[in-house]
Design a protein around this motif. Structure first.
Motif, PDB file in Angstrom:
ATOM      1  N   GLY A   1      13.289   0.871   1.907  1.00 28.49           N
ATOM      2  CA  GLY A   1      12.487  -0.335   1.675  1.00 28.49           C
ATOM      3  C   GLY A   1      11.140  -0.034   1.034  1.00 28.49           C
ATOM      4  N   ILE A   2      11.081   1.031   0.229  1.00 32.57           N
ATOM      5  CA  ILE A   2       9.834   1.436  -0.433  1.00 32.57           C
ATOM      6  C   ILE A   2       9.897   1.063  -1.918  1.00 32.57           C
ATOM      7  N   GLY A   3       8.909   0.322  -2.391  1.00 28.35           N
ATOM      8  CA  GLY A   3       8.823  -0.027  -3.810  1.00 28.35           C
ATOM      9  C   GLY A   3       8.316   1.159  -4.615  1.00 28.35           C
TER      10      GLY A   3
ATOM     11  N   PHE B   1       0.830  -1.210   0.000  1.00 28.39           N
ATOM     12  CA  PHE B   1       0.000   0.000   0.000  1.00 28.39           C
ATOM     13  C   PHE B   1       0.864   1.259   0.000  1.00 28.39           C
ATOM     14  N   GLY B   2       0.372   2.288  -0.688  1.00 20.38           N
ATOM     15  CA  GLY B   2       1.079   3.566  -0.652  1.00 20.38           C
ATOM     16  C   GLY B   2       0.337   4.630  -1.437  1.00 20.38           C
ATOM     17  N   PRO B   3       0.853   5.865  -1.403  1.00 25.48           N
ATOM     18  CA  PRO B   3       0.167   6.989  -2.050  1.00 25.48           C
ATOM     19  C   PRO B   3       0.604   7.199  -3.503  1.00 25.48           C
TER      20      PRO B   3
ATOM     21  N   GLU C   1      -5.377   7.012  -4.475  1.00 27.84           N
ATOM     22  CA  GLU C   1      -5.456   8.267  -5.224  1.00 27.84           C
ATOM     23  C   GLU C   1      -6.515   9.204  -4.648  1.00 27.84           C
ATOM     24  N   SER C   2      -6.733   9.148  -3.326  1.00 26.99           N
ATOM     25  CA  SER C   2      -7.643  10.117  -2.704  1.00 26.99           C
ATOM     26  C   SER C   2      -7.144  11.532  -2.973  1.00 26.99           C
ATOM     27  N   ALA C   3      -8.086  12.500  -2.953  1.00 26.31           N
ATOM     28  CA  ALA C   3      -7.747  13.892  -3.254  1.00 26.31           C
ATOM     29  C   ALA C   3      -7.086  14.562  -2.049  1.00 26.31           C
ATOM     30  N   GLY C   4      -5.759  14.464  -1.970  1.00 28.59           N
ATOM     31  CA  GLY C   4      -5.004  15.150  -0.912  1.00 28.59           C
ATOM     32  C   GLY C   4      -4.722  14.299   0.311  1.00 28.59           C
ATOM     33  N   THR C   5      -5.583  13.298   0.588  1.00 24.42           N
ATOM     34  CA  THR C   5      -5.409  12.448   1.781  1.00 24.42           C
ATOM     35  C   THR C   5      -4.916  11.057   1.386  1.00 24.42           C
ATOM     36  N   GLN C   6      -4.210  10.978   0.246  1.00 26.83           N
ATOM     37  CA  GLN C   6      -3.883   9.660  -0.291  1.00 26.83           C
ATOM     38  C   GLN C   6      -2.930   8.852   0.593  1.00 26.83           C
ATOM     39  N   ALA C   7      -2.113   9.525   1.425  1.00 25.39           N
ATOM     40  CA  ALA C   7      -1.218   8.758   2.301  1.00 25.39           C
ATOM     41  C   ALA C   7      -2.002   8.215   3.499  1.00 25.39           C
ATOM     42  N   GLN C   8      -2.775   9.065   4.186  1.00 26.44           N
ATOM     43  CA  GLN C   8      -3.525   8.555   5.341  1.00 26.44           C
ATOM     44  C   GLN C   8      -4.604   7.567   4.913  1.00 26.44           C
ATOM     45  N   ASP C   9      -5.197   7.758   3.733  1.00 27.80           N
ATOM     46  CA  ASP C   9      -6.202   6.802   3.265  1.00 27.80           C
ATOM     47  C   ASP C   9      -5.547   5.479   2.841  1.00 27.80           C
ATOM     48  N   ALA C  10      -4.316   5.546   2.310  1.00 27.91           N
ATOM     49  CA  ALA C  10      -3.584   4.307   2.012  1.00 27.91           C
ATOM     50  C   ALA C  10      -3.344   3.526   3.300  1.00 27.91           C
TER      51      ALA C  10
ATOM     52  N   SER D   1       4.539   3.498   7.910  1.00 28.68           N
ATOM     53  CA  SER D   1       4.339   2.041   7.791  1.00 28.68           C
ATOM     54  C   SER D   1       3.677   1.644   6.472  1.00 28.68           C
ATOM     55  N   LEU D   2       3.891   2.466   5.439  1.00 25.85           N
ATOM     56  CA  LEU D   2       3.406   2.090   4.104  1.00 25.85           C
ATOM     57  C   LEU D   2       4.551   1.464   3.313  1.00 25.85           C
ATOM     58  N   ASP D   3       4.234   0.978   2.106  1.00 24.78           N
ATOM     59  CA  ASP D   3       5.178   0.101   1.400  1.00 24.78           C
ATOM     60  C   ASP D   3       5.655   0.608   0.041  1.00 24.78           C
ATOM     61  N   VAL D   4       4.821   1.418  -0.619  1.00 25.20           N
ATOM     62  CA  VAL D   4       5.114   1.784  -2.014  1.00 25.20           C
ATOM     63  C   VAL D   4       4.790   3.252  -2.276  1.00 25.20           C
ATOM     64  N   TYR D   5       5.336   3.763  -3.380  1.00 25.81           N
ATOM     65  CA  TYR D   5       5.161   5.164  -3.777  1.00 25.81           C
ATOM     66  C   TYR D   5       5.037   5.203  -5.290  1.00 25.81           C
ATOM     67  N   GLU D   6       3.952   5.825  -5.789  1.00 22.44           N
ATOM     68  CA  GLU D   6       3.826   5.962  -7.247  1.00 22.44           C
ATOM     69  C   GLU D   6       4.203   7.393  -7.635  1.00 22.44           C
ATOM     70  N   TYR D   7       5.306   7.493  -8.355  1.00 23.58           N
ATOM     71  CA  TYR D   7       5.820   8.793  -8.788  1.00 23.58           C
ATOM     72  C   TYR D   7       4.986   9.288  -9.968  1.00 23.58           C
ATOM     73  N   GLN D   8       4.593  10.555  -9.925  1.00 24.40           N
ATOM     74  CA  GLN D   8       3.635  11.095 -10.902  1.00 24.40           C
ATOM     75  C   GLN D   8       4.334  11.822 -12.045  1.00 24.40           C
ATOM     76  N   CYS D   9       4.145  11.302 -13.254  1.00 24.22           N
ATOM     77  CA  CYS D   9       4.607  12.011 -14.458  1.00 24.22           C
ATOM     78  C   CYS D   9       3.417  12.296 -15.365  1.00 24.22           C
ATOM     79  N   GLY D  10       2.236  12.501 -14.765  1.00 30.09           N
ATOM     80  CA  GLY D  10       1.007  12.679 -15.537  1.00 30.09           C
ATOM     81  C   GLY D  10       1.076  13.846 -16.511  1.00 30.09           C
TER      82      GLY D  10
END
Ligand SMILES: [Zn+2]
Length: 295
Positions: free
Chosen positions: A60-62, A5-7, A261-270, A30-39
Motif C-alpha cells: 500500500g505504498i505509493g 509522507f515518505g522518504p 530529503e533529510s540527510a540520512g534521517t529522511q524516514a524518521q523525519d518523514a 506507518s508512512l505512505d510513499v517512497y521516492e525511488y532515486q535515479c539521480g
C-alpha cells in the motif's frame, strides 16, 4: 484525502539489503510513499522495477521516481535537449515498469543567460519532452518540475509555476528547503508558507495545487549561492520549520505528497512530519466538532 509522507531513497537506518525491501519497511513505519532515486542515472532493470512496483502495491505504498540530476531543460543546444529527452524517457520507462505515478525533474541551470531567456528555453524544451513522452506511451505519468536550491539554477517558485503552465497535467515539485535556501532564509514561517500556497492556487487552480508534490528538509545556505547541504531535523541552525506548512495544508484540506530529503534521517523525519500534520488536523477537528471540516 489527506497528505502523504515518505522518504527519498533509503535512510541510513534502513535495514534492508536492496530497495525491494523498502516498501514493507516504510509501511511498517506507518508512512505512505517512497521516492525511488535515479539521480545518478536510470540504472534499474525491468525485472527489479516491476518487482518493486509489485511489492509497493502489496504494502500500500505509493511510488514516485527522481529523474537524473543532470537534466537541464534550459540548455538551448538541440543535441543536449535530445539527451535530456532521453534521460526523461528512461525515467518514465522505469516509472512505468514500477507503476510510479510521478517523475520529478530538475528545471536546469541559467548558463550565464538571463532568467527569462533560460525560462523561455525550458518551456520550449518541456513542451517537446511532453510530446516525446506522449508518443512513447507515458502520457499517464505526471512530470513534476522541481524548485531548485541554488540561485544560479532555474527554478524559483514563479519559474516552476510558469513551467507547469504549459500543460495542465504538470504538477510542481515544491522543495521548501530549496526555496528557503535560495531566498537566504526568507521563505520560512506561517506568512511565507501561506504565501507559497496562495501563489500555487492562483497559478494552477485549487484542484491541481492541492495535489502538489513536495520535497522537504532543512538546508544550510551560503549568502552568495544559496543551497549548501541538506541537514536533519536534529540540527537547528537552519530552517525551514515544517509546522507552519503542516498547519496551512491541513487548514486548506489539501492532499500533497511530502517526500522528506533529510540527510540520512529522511524516514524518521518523514514520520515526524506526518505526526505534526496529524496533530494539526486533530486541532482543527476539535475546533469544529460538528464535522464541517472537509478532508
Ligand atoms: Zn531534486
Amino acid at each position: 484525502m489527506s497528505a502523504r509522507f515518505g522518504p527519498a531513497g533509503n535512510a541510513a537506518d534502513f535495514p534492508g539489503k536492496s530497495s525491494l525491501e523498502a516498501p514493507a519497511w516504510i509501511r511498517g513505519l506507518s508512512l505512505d510513499v517512497y521516492e525511488y532515486q535515479c539521480g545518478k542515472g536510470v540504472n534499474v532493470s525491468e525485472k527489479t522495477a516491476r518487482e518493486l512496483g509489485r511489492r509497493a502495491r502489496a504494502a500500500g505504498i505509493g511510488l514516485s521516481l527522481h529523474a537524473p540530476y543532470f537534466i537541464n531543460l534550459a540548455n538551448p543546444d538541440p543535441e543536449r535537449l535530445a539527451k535530456t529527452t532521453g534521460y526523461i524517457l528512461a525515467a518514465c520507462q522505469a516509472a512505468d515498469w514500477m507503476g510510479a505515478e510521478r517523475v520529478v525533474i530538475h528545471s536546469g541551470s541559467l548558463m550565464k543567460r538571463t532568467r527569462q531567456a533560460a525560462l523561455d528555453t525550458a518551456q520550449e524544451s518541456l513542451h517537446r519532452v511532453l510530446g516525446a513522452c506522449d508518443a512513447a506511451g507515458y502520457g499517464a505519468i505526471t512530470l513534476c518540475p522541481e524548485t531548485m536550491g541554488k540561485i544560479n539554477q532555474l527554478g524559483d517558485l514563479d519559474e516552476v509555476l510558469a513551467l507547469c503552465s504549459i500543460d495542465e497535467r504538470l504538477i510542481p515539485c515544491v522543495d521548501f528547503g530549496h526555496l528557503y535556501a535560495r531566498t537566504l532564509g526568507k521563505l520560512d514561517g506561517e506568512a511565507a508558507m501561506e504565501g507559497i500556497l496562495d501563489k500555487m492556487a492562483r497559478a494552477l487552480g485549487d484542484a491541481r495545487a492541492a495535489r502538489f508534490h513536495s520535497h522537504f528538509s532543512k538546508i544550510e545556505f551560503s549568502p552568495h549561492g544559496g543551497e549548501v547541504r541538506h541537514l536533519t531535523f536534529r540540527q537547528h541552525d537552519y530552517g525551514p520549520a515544517f509546522e507552519p506548512l503542516a498547519n496551512a495544508v491541513a487548514r486548506r484540506g489539501w492532499s500533497p505528497t511530502f517526500i522528506c530529503e533529510s540527510a540520512g534521517t529522511q524516514a524518521q523525519d518523514a514520520l515526524a512530519m506526518k505526526q505534526t500534520y496529524e496533530a494539526a488536523r486533530a486541532v482543527l477537528l476539535e475546533q469544529q466538532p460538528h464535522g464541517d471540516v472537509l478532508f
